[in-house]
Design an enzyme around this catalytic site. Structure first.
Site, PDB file in Angstrom:
ATOM      1  N   HIS A 199      26.904  10.670  98.639  1.00  0.00           N
ATOM      2  CA  HIS A 199      27.092  11.826  97.754  1.00  0.00           C
ATOM      3  C   HIS A 199      26.988  11.404  96.287  1.00  0.00           C
ATOM      4  CE1 HIS A 199      29.785  14.981  95.805  1.00  0.00           C
ATOM      5  NE2 HIS A 199      28.758  15.667  96.285  1.00  0.00           N
ATOM      6  N   GLU A 244      22.304  11.973  98.423  1.00  0.00           N
ATOM      7  CA  GLU A 244      22.279  13.315  97.839  1.00  0.00           C
ATOM      8  C   GLU A 244      22.407  13.163  96.340  1.00  0.00           C
ATOM      9  OE1 GLU A 244      24.514  16.949  96.251  1.00  0.00           O
ATOM     10  OE2 GLU A 244      25.010  14.824  96.119  1.00  0.00           O
ATOM     11  N   ASP A 259      21.946  15.676  92.361  1.00  0.00           N
ATOM     12  CA  ASP A 259      21.844  17.016  91.766  1.00  0.00           C
ATOM     13  C   ASP A 259      20.789  17.020  90.668  1.00  0.00           C
ATOM     14  OD1 ASP A 259      24.456  17.979  93.073  1.00  0.00           O
ATOM     15  OD2 ASP A 259      25.072  16.186  91.978  1.00  0.00           O
ATOM     16  N   HIS A 273      24.990  16.409  87.330  1.00  0.00           N
ATOM     17  CA  HIS A 273      25.789  17.379  88.096  1.00  0.00           C
ATOM     18  C   HIS A 273      26.337  18.541  87.275  1.00  0.00           C
ATOM     19  CE1 HIS A 273      29.391  19.034  90.057  1.00  0.00           C
ATOM     20  NE2 HIS A 273      28.720  18.838  91.164  1.00  0.00           N
ATOM     21  N   GLU A 302      19.633  18.316  95.652  1.00  0.00           N
ATOM     22  CA  GLU A 302      20.337  19.582  95.408  1.00  0.00           C
ATOM     23  C   GLU A 302      19.869  20.170  94.083  1.00  0.00           C
ATOM     24  OE1 GLU A 302      24.676  19.635  95.328  1.00  0.00           O
ATOM     25  OE2 GLU A 302      24.581  21.618  94.366  1.00  0.00           O
TER      26      GLU A 302
END
Ligand code: G3P
Ligand code: MG
Length: 255
Positions: free
Chosen positions: A15, A42, A44, A57, A117
């Site tokens: 993450h 993952e 962002d 993020h 993401e």
């Protein structure tokens, strides 16, 4: 049910790359995830004021850099000089905010799978989706099962689907009743539902697995909780510790 069935997700996805060990969404975090034998990460993605997709993020710079203000109001050139590591630890003083292309190149070099993401600033949902797809088409092997695009933003996911009929999509949910997830996942041929792990019960998991192929849960940093979720039927978890299950004998890296 989904647009691409060749995707092979691991049980654990790093993450923000490896947010427990290095400043989230930085090159150091990506390298750490790789060193910890992560299969997938993952991260962002949002746009700078001059439309450059970066790995970041928050809407604002203050928490994870020495800058201030909104990312969406800052030119890429001005972001380049910011320190994106010292907030985490002084030893990361040299970390910068990476571009999406920086991340794609490095992840590709390390043969990491990616869950990208899309985290658009308000009003930038369509444009962010377009830039992400453009960069992916230029820099990522789209058909080898190593990519999942997710977002809380339904307009962003819709735009991705318009631009690429086959790319695997995941709908992100923080609350079950936030949107009509059954209809949306069907309309967009979503591969997965990515949901906050505290929302999950056996009944809810059963209902979700009738509608989508894969159920992913975020963010799980406790090993026992991870195994409980797997037993309940969750397919993969996001963890700030990509090595959370590394030494568990029953842990197979892929499904
Ligand atoms: O994609 C899972 C998770 O990253 C969603 O929440 O806020 O950590 O991006 P957030
Ligand atoms: Mg995220």
């Amino acid at each position: 049910m989904n647009a691409n069935t060749t995707l092979r997700l691991p049980k654990i996805i790093g993450h923000r790359a490896a947010g427990a060990y290095a400043p989230e969404n930085t090159v150091a975090a990506l390298k750490t995830a790789n060193n910890l034998k992560a299969k997938w990460i993952e991260f962002d993605v949002m746009l700078t004021q001059d439309h450059i997709p970066i790995v970041f993020h928050d809407d604002t710079l203050a928490r994870t850099t020495n800058g201030t203000g909104l990312v969406a109001h800052t030119q890429y050139q001005d972001l380049c000089s910011l320190d994106a590591g010292s907030w985490f630890s002084p030893k990361f003083v040299d970390e910068k905010i990476p571009t999406l292309v920086d991340y794609l190149r490095l992840a590709s070099d390390y043969h990491l799978g990616i869950n990208l993401e899309i985290k658009p600033s308000l009003g930038k949902e369509i444009e962010t989706a377009e830039k992400v797809v453009e960069r992916l088409h230029q820099h990522w092997p789209m058909q080898d099962g190593s990519l999942l695009i997710s977002s809380f933003s339904i307009p962003a996911l819709q735009r991705v689907r318009e631009l690429d009929k086959r790319v695997p999509l995941g709908l992100l949910l923080e609350k079950l009743d936030a949107v009509d997830w059954q209809t949306i996942t069907h309309q967009l041929s979503c591969y997965s539902l990515n949901i906050h792990h505290t929302l999950l019960t056996t009944e809810i998991i059963k209902a979700i697995k009738c509608k989508v192929d894969y159920l992913l849960a975020f963010t799980v940093n406790d090993k026992d909780r991870a195994f409980t979720l797997f037993e309940m039927g969750v397919d993969s978890i996001f963890s700030d510790h990509p090595d959370l299950l590394l030494h568990c004998p029953m842990h197979a890296p892929y499904h």
